[in-house]
Motif scaffolding. Structure first.
Motif, short mmCIF file in Angstrom:
data_model
loop_
_atom_site.label_atom_id
_atom_site.label_comp_id
_atom_site.label_asym_id
_atom_site.label_seq_id
_atom_site.Cartn_x
_atom_site.Cartn_y
_atom_site.Cartn_z
N MET A 108 24.72 14.37 1.00
CA MET A 108 24.37 13.16 0.75
C MET A 108 24.78 13.44 -1.13
O MET A 108 25.55 12.72 -1.98
CB MET A 108 23.79 11.79 0.71
CG MET A 108 24.00 11.11 1.91
SD MET A 108 23.60 9.99 2.59
CE MET A 108 22.09 9.38 1.56
N LYS A 109 23.92 14.27 -1.49
CA LYS A 109 22.62 13.93 -2.82
C LYS A 109 24.59 15.43 -3.59
O LYS A 109 24.35 15.27 -5.07
CB LYS A 109 21.83 14.92 -2.70
CG LYS A 109 21.38 15.81 -4.52
CD LYS A 109 20.20 16.29 -3.69
CE LYS A 109 19.78 16.42 -5.84
NZ LYS A 109 18.49 18.19 -5.23
N TYR A 110 24.91 15.72 -3.15
CA TYR A 110 25.85 16.89 -3.38
C TYR A 110 27.25 16.16 -3.60
O TYR A 110 28.53 16.28 -3.88
CB TYR A 110 25.92 18.22 -3.28
CG TYR A 110 24.88 19.15 -3.90
CD1 TYR A 110 25.09 19.75 -4.89
CD2 TYR A 110 23.38 18.50 -3.39
CE1 TYR A 110 23.54 19.68 -5.31
CE2 TYR A 110 22.42 19.33 -3.79
CZ TYR A 110 22.51 20.04 -5.26
OH TYR A 110 21.00 20.42 -5.22
N LYS A 111 26.88 15.05 -2.88
CA LYS A 111 28.26 14.11 -3.41
C LYS A 111 30.07 15.07 -1.99
O LYS A 111 30.87 14.76 -2.44
CB LYS A 111 28.69 13.63 -4.23
CG LYS A 111 28.20 12.88 -4.49
CD LYS A 111 28.72 12.05 -5.49
CE LYS A 111 28.10 10.70 -6.10
NZ LYS A 111 27.19 11.17 -7.53
N LYS A 113 32.73 15.53 0.08
CA LYS A 113 33.58 15.11 0.79
C LYS A 113 34.39 15.99 1.55
O LYS A 113 35.06 15.40 3.38
CB LYS A 113 34.39 14.67 -0.20
CG LYS A 113 33.81 14.08 -0.91
CD LYS A 113 33.71 12.29 -1.00
CE LYS A 113 33.47 11.62 -1.95
NZ LYS A 113 32.24 10.54 -2.02
#
Length: 190
Positions: A108-111, A113
């Motif tokens: 999540m921190k580095y998004k 995908k």
């Protein structure tokens, strides 16, 4: 990012978008320096931990590291017994408090995908990280992990989780290569 790093040459040559994680501050600085000209890489100075159970890591004190073989700097572990098993004198071991992050919070921190490869060498903690990752059920990357230091119960659970998540897996030297069953285009098992 230097010693025993089989991905280094590929990451640099093909400019692969990467997230490199290293919990020990001194090694983290070396890692960043080794990839200093690679603006396509993110770095995280944390230990990946399940339920925040890692607070510190054990390592060979830098005063004594030259007394051992060249693989000793790479055996830092959350379990002091791991270093003792490798022949390190208890008096040569120090600990370092580390920041921790769960695999979910890291993603999540580095998004992130998408994830094509999850490569882990965590000196026995690898199984817990992969099990925690598989529970997320968001990506189906190739997973490569060092399995030889994983305890029997965790290893059994890891195998169950890999099968449940439809991974085909096999060992190469000290690593377990786990490939998503629905994506076999790169592997021929014949």
């Amino acid at each position: 990012g230097d010693r025993f790093d089989i991905l280094n040459i590929y990451i640099k040559k093909y400019k692969i978008k990467s997230l490199l994680v290293e919990p020990i501050k001194e090694n983290f600085n070396k890692l960043k320096n080794n990839y200093s000209n690679c603006n396509f890489i993110d770095f995280e100075n944390s230990a990946i931990s399940v339920n925040n159970e890692i607070l510190k890591l054990f390592k060979v004190n830098s005063k004594y590291v030259n007394m051992y073989s060249d693989h000793i700097p790479g055996i830092t572990s959350s379990d002091i017994k791991h270093l003792l098993k490798h022949g390190v004198s208890k008096h040569h071991i120090s600990s370092e408090n580390v920041d921790t992050i769960s695999i979910e919070k890291l993603l999540m921190k580095y998004k992130l995908k998408n994830l094509d490869l999850l490569f882990i060498d965590a000196e026995g903690y690898d199984g817990k990280i992969v099990i925690d990752f598989l529970k997320l059920d968001i990506f189906k990357p190739i997973i490569i992990l060092e399995y030889i230091h994983i305890g029997n119960e965790i290893f059994k659970d890891l195998i169950v989780q890999l099968e449940k998540n439809k991974y085909i897996f096999f060992s190469i030297n000290e690593n377990l290569v786990c490939y998503p069953e629905n994506d076999l285009r790169h592997i021929n098992f014949n």
